[in-house]
Design an enzyme around this catalytic site. Structure first.
Site, PDB file in Angstrom:
ATOM      1  N   CYS A 116       0.814  -1.229   0.000  1.00  0.00           N
ATOM      2  CA  CYS A 116       0.000   0.000   0.000  1.00  0.00           C
ATOM      3  C   CYS A 116       0.842   1.271   0.000  1.00  0.00           C
ATOM      4  O   CYS A 116       0.319   2.361  -0.264  1.00  0.00           O
ATOM      5  CB  CYS A 116      -0.960  -0.015   1.178  1.00  0.00           C
ATOM      6  SG  CYS A 116      -2.168  -1.348   1.030  1.00  0.00           S
ATOM      7  N   HIS A 256      -3.501   7.116   2.308  1.00  0.00           N
ATOM      8  CA  HIS A 256      -3.847   5.812   1.749  1.00  0.00           C
ATOM      9  C   HIS A 256      -5.224   5.429   2.265  1.00  0.00           C
ATOM     10  O   HIS A 256      -5.541   5.622   3.451  1.00  0.00           O
ATOM     11  CB  HIS A 256      -2.800   4.788   2.177  1.00  0.00           C
ATOM     12  CG  HIS A 256      -3.190   3.387   1.856  1.00  0.00           C
ATOM     13  ND1 HIS A 256      -3.498   2.990   0.570  1.00  0.00           N
ATOM     14  CD2 HIS A 256      -3.347   2.285   2.630  1.00  0.00           C
ATOM     15  CE1 HIS A 256      -3.832   1.709   0.579  1.00  0.00           C
ATOM     16  NE2 HIS A 256      -3.744   1.258   1.826  1.00  0.00           N
ATOM     17  N   ASN A 286      -9.985  -0.346  -0.728  1.00  0.00           N
ATOM     18  CA  ASN A 286      -8.519  -0.225  -0.712  1.00  0.00           C
ATOM     19  C   ASN A 286      -7.975  -0.811  -2.019  1.00  0.00           C
ATOM     20  O   ASN A 286      -7.993  -2.020  -2.204  1.00  0.00           O
ATOM     21  CB  ASN A 286      -7.969  -0.977   0.506  1.00  0.00           C
ATOM     22  CG  ASN A 286      -6.454  -0.885   0.623  1.00  0.00           C
ATOM     23  OD1 ASN A 286      -5.779  -0.402  -0.288  1.00  0.00           O
ATOM     24  ND2 ASN A 286      -5.929  -1.362   1.737  1.00  0.00           N
TER      25      ASN A 286
HETATM   26  C1  LIG Z   1     -10.212  -5.591   9.094  1.00  0.00           C
HETATM   27  C2  LIG Z   1     -10.898  -4.618  10.037  1.00  0.00           C
HETATM   28  C3  LIG Z   1     -11.912  -3.782   9.284  1.00  0.00           C
HETATM   29  C4  LIG Z   1     -11.623  -5.403  11.105  1.00  0.00           C
HETATM   30  O1  LIG Z   1     -12.257  -4.503  11.982  1.00  0.00           O
HETATM   31  P1  LIG Z   1     -12.147  -4.732  13.563  1.00  0.00           P
HETATM   32  O2  LIG Z   1     -12.966  -3.701  14.180  1.00  0.00           O
HETATM   33  O3  LIG Z   1     -10.673  -4.753  13.880  1.00  0.00           O
HETATM   34  O4  LIG Z   1     -12.797  -6.126  13.737  1.00  0.00           O
HETATM   35  P2  LIG Z   1     -12.166  -7.439  14.384  1.00  0.00           P
HETATM   36  O5  LIG Z   1     -11.076  -7.970  13.504  1.00  0.00           O
HETATM   37  O6  LIG Z   1     -11.857  -7.147  15.811  1.00  0.00           O
HETATM   38  O7  LIG Z   1     -13.403  -8.395  14.311  1.00  0.00           O
HETATM   39  C5  LIG Z   1     -14.558  -8.151  15.097  1.00  0.00           C
HETATM   40  C6  LIG Z   1     -15.582  -9.183  14.732  1.00  0.00           C
HETATM   41  O8  LIG Z   1     -16.104  -8.865  13.431  1.00  0.00           O
HETATM   42  C7  LIG Z   1     -16.071 -10.044  12.640  1.00  0.00           C
HETATM   43  N1  LIG Z   1     -15.917  -9.679  11.236  1.00  0.00           N
HETATM   44  C8  LIG Z   1     -14.783  -9.592  10.505  1.00  0.00           C
HETATM   45  N2  LIG Z   1     -15.094  -9.237   9.264  1.00  0.00           N
HETATM   46  C9  LIG Z   1     -16.425  -9.105   9.202  1.00  0.00           C
HETATM   47  C10 LIG Z   1     -17.331  -8.748   8.181  1.00  0.00           C
HETATM   48  N3  LIG Z   1     -16.916  -8.455   6.914  1.00  0.00           N
HETATM   49  N4  LIG Z   1     -18.638  -8.694   8.469  1.00  0.00           N
HETATM   50  C11 LIG Z   1     -19.095  -8.977   9.708  1.00  0.00           C
HETATM   51  N5  LIG Z   1     -18.289  -9.318  10.724  1.00  0.00           N
HETATM   52  C12 LIG Z   1     -16.973  -9.379  10.468  1.00  0.00           C
HETATM   53  C13 LIG Z   1     -14.909 -10.848  13.168  1.00  0.00           C
HETATM   54  O9  LIG Z   1     -15.036 -12.194  12.832  1.00  0.00           O
HETATM   55  C14 LIG Z   1     -15.051 -10.594  14.650  1.00  0.00           C
HETATM   56  O10 LIG Z   1     -16.032 -11.458  15.139  1.00  0.00           O
HETATM   57  P3  LIG Z   1     -15.868 -12.160  16.570  1.00  0.00           P
HETATM   58  O11 LIG Z   1     -15.817 -11.019  17.541  1.00  0.00           O
HETATM   59  O12 LIG Z   1     -17.108 -12.976  16.661  1.00  0.00           O
HETATM   60  O13 LIG Z   1     -14.599 -12.933  16.497  1.00  0.00           O
HETATM   61  C15 LIG Z   1      -9.869  -3.691  10.717  1.00  0.00           C
HETATM   62  O14 LIG Z   1      -9.094  -4.426  11.634  1.00  0.00           O
HETATM   63  C16 LIG Z   1      -8.962  -3.037   9.751  1.00  0.00           C
HETATM   64  O15 LIG Z   1      -9.383  -2.255   8.918  1.00  0.00           O
HETATM   65  N6  LIG Z   1      -7.636  -3.308   9.858  1.00  0.00           N
HETATM   66  C17 LIG Z   1      -6.685  -2.743   8.969  1.00  0.00           C
HETATM   67  C18 LIG Z   1      -6.777  -3.440   7.666  1.00  0.00           C
HETATM   68  C19 LIG Z   1      -6.022  -2.723   6.606  1.00  0.00           C
HETATM   69  O16 LIG Z   1      -6.043  -1.531   6.558  1.00  0.00           O
HETATM   70  N7  LIG Z   1      -5.354  -3.483   5.740  1.00  0.00           N
HETATM   71  C20 LIG Z   1      -4.639  -2.962   4.650  1.00  0.00           C
HETATM   72  C21 LIG Z   1      -3.470  -2.228   5.168  1.00  0.00           C
HETATM   73  S1  LIG Z   1      -2.763  -1.281   3.968  1.00  0.00           S
END
Ligand SMILES: CC(C)(COP(=O)(O)OP(=O)(O)OC[C@H]1O[C@@H](n2cnc3c(N)ncnc32)[C@H](O)[C@@H]1OP(=O)(O)O)[C@@H](O)C(=O)NCCC(=O)NCCS
Length: 331
Positions: A116, A256, A286
């Site tokens: 990214c 980004h 993204n």
């Molecule tokens: C991926 C991301 C959106 C997840 O959001 P979060 O608030 O951290 O959520 P968590 O990973 O803690 O998951 C919380 C719950 O939501 C669930 N979940 C994950 N994806 C889901 C979706 N698409 N829909 C519904 N629920 C979802 C998980 O399974 C978890 O469930 P559980 O509590 O029963 O285990 C977030 O962590 C993020 O954006 N991270 C950075 C990713 C990124 O930027 N990547 C590229 C970098 S350049």
């Protein structure tokens, strides 16, 4: 960089494939909801390619758009850097494929892999060629076909990414505009937080690696989230203060587009209000190396980018890779 010849962006072109996948489409594919995706990420929809379109095709379209805006022939380019983590193939480089598609004879170039942060890194590489005095016209492209490496049964990753590309032409700047400074850093201790384990020399593709889904994106979302918020702000603060600026001096923050919450947390630390931030993650998701040029194009279309504006670009990506670039907009 102040003692060197500066580079400036003289043209910007973008491309996104026409097909759109909305959050509601994902509701039919995995256990998720429009509400969850929108509140946790800020994404409403993303564009995805139809076969046989690949990264080089989107890159070539974005490049043609930039060249047309500049009124420049591909034959006038001296170098081409393609930022991508989804090359058409491991080799030849996507840059070679793009060069051929453009009919840009006589230039040289290569791919740059920094996930990214790849576009901001490629921008700096192009700027250094110009600063060195060895190149006059450098094409820098960010292009990624994330749909080619996503597991569309994994709700935690597949909803985040889209496909898209953007290209800029870099030329020498004489008029006080252009790239001012940068603050880039890599940190391989984060390699296991976001990676694609299969298909490289460590795990060459076999039936087993495919069965284990090693050819898809794997991510520890929370680890990436925390690192991105901290480092995007830190790199930005460093490049600003080194050049005597504060957050309040920034005309436009072009982050980004990985997650709206990451962007807002970083902007908050920098003291930037929402009217100084470009966010288009709702439209594109993204797009990895595509996000920065796509965000610049959104800003341009909204009339929020004027010649001389102080623009802060910041990114964090797999690696980890971190990049922040400060420039005065030139076109
Ligand atoms: C991926 C991301 C959106 C997840 O959001 P979060 O608030 O951290 O959520 P968590 O990973 O803690 O998951 C919380 C719950 O939501 C669930 N979940 C994950 N994806 C889901 C979706 N698409 N829909 C519904 N629920 C979802 C998980 O399974 C978890 O469930 P559980 O509590 O029963 O285990 C977030 O962590 C993020 O954006 N991270 C950075 C990713 C990124 O930027 N990547 C590229 C970098 S350049």
């Amino acid at each position: 960089m102040s003692d060197h010849r500066r580079a400036k962006i003289t043209a910007l072109g973008t491309y996104v494939p026409p097909r759109v996948l909305t959050n509601h489409d994902f509701e039919r594919m995995v256990e998720t909801s429009d509400e969850w995706i929108l509140t946790r990420t800020g994404i409403r929809e993303r564009h995805v390619v139809d076969k046989p379109m690949a990264t080089s095709d989107m890159a070539a379209e974005a490049a043609k758009c930039a060249l047309a805006k500049r009124g420049m022939s591909p034959k006038e380019l001296d170098a081409l850097v393609v930022a991508t983590v989804t090359p058409d193939m491991l080799f030849p480089s996507t840059a070679c494929l793009v060069q051929h598609k453009l009919g840009a004879a006589g230039l040289w170039g290569f791919d740059l892999s920094a996930a990214c942060s790849a576009f901001v890194y490629a921008l700096q590489v192009g700027a250094q060629f110009i600063a060195a005095g060895s190149h006059e016209r450098v094409m820098v492209i960010g292009s990624d076909t994330m749909s080619s490496i996503l597991d569309y049964t994994d709700r935690a990753t597949c909803i985040l990414f889209g496909d898209g590309a953007g290209a800029v032409v870099l030329e020498p700047a004489e008029d006080g505009v252009g790239l001012i400074d940068f603050e880039h850093e890599i940190d391989g201790s984060g390699a296991c937080s976001l990676y694609m384990p299969g298909g490289g020399s460590l795990n060459p593709s076999t039936h087993e690696t495919v069965d284990k889904k090693m050819h898809f994106v794997h991510q520890d979302g929370q680890a990436v989230f925390k690192y991105a918020v901290r480092k995007m702000a830190e790199a930005s603060e460093t490049v600003l203060s080194r050049n005597g600026f504060k957050g309040s001096d920034v005309s436009l923050f072009v982050p980004h587009q990985a997650n709206r919450r990451i962007i807002m947390s970083a902007a908050d630390r920098l003291g930037l209000k929402e009217d100084r931030i470009i966010i288009n993650i709702d439209e594109y998701g993204n797009t990895t190396a595509g996000t920065i040029p796509l965000a610049l194009e959104s800003a341009r279309q909204q009339g929020r980018l004027k010649k001389g504006d102080l623009v802060l670009i910041a990114a964090v990506g797999a690696g980890f890779t971190v990049g922040a670039t400060l420039l005065r907009w030139a076109c």
